[in-house]
Write an enzyme that holds these catalytic residues in place. Structure first.
Site, PDB file in Angstrom:
ATOM      1  N   HIS A   7       0.832  -1.213   0.000  1.00 52.66           N
ATOM      2  CA  HIS A   7       0.000   0.000   0.000  1.00 52.66           C
ATOM      3  C   HIS A   7       0.864   1.260   0.000  1.00 52.66           C
ATOM      4  O   HIS A   7       2.028   1.242   0.431  1.00 52.66           O
ATOM      5  CB  HIS A   7      -0.924   0.001   1.221  1.00 52.66           C
ATOM      6  CG  HIS A   7      -0.176   0.005   2.518  1.00 52.66           C
ATOM      7  ND1 HIS A   7       0.392   1.144   3.053  1.00 52.66           N
ATOM      8  CD2 HIS A   7       0.120  -1.005   3.374  1.00 52.66           C
ATOM      9  CE1 HIS A   7       0.988   0.840   4.181  1.00 52.66           C
ATOM     10  NE2 HIS A   7       0.848  -0.459   4.407  1.00 52.66           N
ATOM     11  N   GLU A  86      -1.868  -7.424   7.162  1.00 53.28           N
ATOM     12  CA  GLU A  86      -0.583  -7.223   7.822  1.00 53.28           C
ATOM     13  C   GLU A  86      -0.520  -8.011   9.125  1.00 53.28           C
ATOM     14  O   GLU A  86      -1.546  -8.428   9.681  1.00 53.28           O
ATOM     15  CB  GLU A  86      -0.385  -5.722   8.093  1.00 53.28           C
ATOM     16  CG  GLU A  86       0.939  -5.337   8.733  1.00 53.28           C
ATOM     17  CD  GLU A  86       2.166  -5.722   7.904  1.00 53.28           C
ATOM     18  OE1 GLU A  86       2.338  -6.927   7.636  1.00 53.28           O
ATOM     19  OE2 GLU A  86       2.958  -4.821   7.572  1.00 53.28           O
TER      20      GLU A  86
END
Length: 199
Positions: A7, A86
């Site tokens: 990201h 994550e």
């Protein structure tokens, strides 16, 4: 083939905060980085019919925002996969990285410090879920995926793909201005066009 993206920059990234599985939005720079990834990917996949490609992303908002910017450029929908999230950093979530390390001096020289958060995931936890996701994908050369994930999750996915030993995995880089191509057992880093913080 997998094109693996991290990201773009978030407000937590900019502040040096540990995000883990908590939420933080992309900064204007992060949005520009996502757009640069989309442009590079458009060039990379233009030789294949767009219908052959899928975009799969972590459902965390920063990855979702990045994937949606990329998807708009490629004209592809985005699917979401929890296993691409994550690492959970447990009690360290949303805390300043420097603050955590100052409270725990042993972490300063520990390359595996991110896996030692109270209540968070271990190396084995996150490697198991990323390896499991990878094993569920179509074999090469049929695989045509754009994956949007995170820094440590990206380490793990690259490590699982290449069969890297643990000591190499934890030293991989986590750029927000490059894409990794995972194909034919090789991993290649592809740099995006430089972007600057929008005025």
């Amino acid at each position: 083939m997998i094109y693996l993206c991290r990201h773009g920059q978030t407000f937590h990234n900019r502040e040096g905060r540990m995000q883990g599985q908590t939420e933080s939005d992309l900064t204007p720079l992060g949005q520009a980085q996502a757009a640069a990834m989309g442009e590079l990917l458009l060039d990379l996949i233009r030789r294949d019919p767009p219908a052959d490609w899928r975009i799969v992303a972590s459902p965390l908002r920063r990855a979702r925002q990045t994937a949606e910017i990329i998807g708009a450029r490629l004209g592809l929908p985005v699917a979401f996969e929890d296993r691409l999230m994550e690492i959970s950093v447990g009690d360290w979530s949303n805390r300043l990285r420097d603050e955590v390390k100052s409270e725990n001096p042993a972490l300063l020289s520990d390359p595996e410090w991110a896996f030692k958060s109270p209540g968070g995931e271990t190396y084995e936890d996150i490697m198991a879920r990323l390896s499991g996701w990878l094993a569920d994908q179509a074999p090469e050369p049929e695989r045509r995926l754009v994956v949007v994930s995170h820094g440590i999750a990206g380490w793990m996915l690259r490590g699982a793909y290449a069969g890297l030993p643990r000591e190499q995995v934890i030293r991989l880089d986590t750029p927000q201005d490059a894409i990794f191509r995972l194909a034919n057992g090789q991993i290649d880093r592809l740099s995006c066009a430089p972007v600057a913080e929008p005025a």
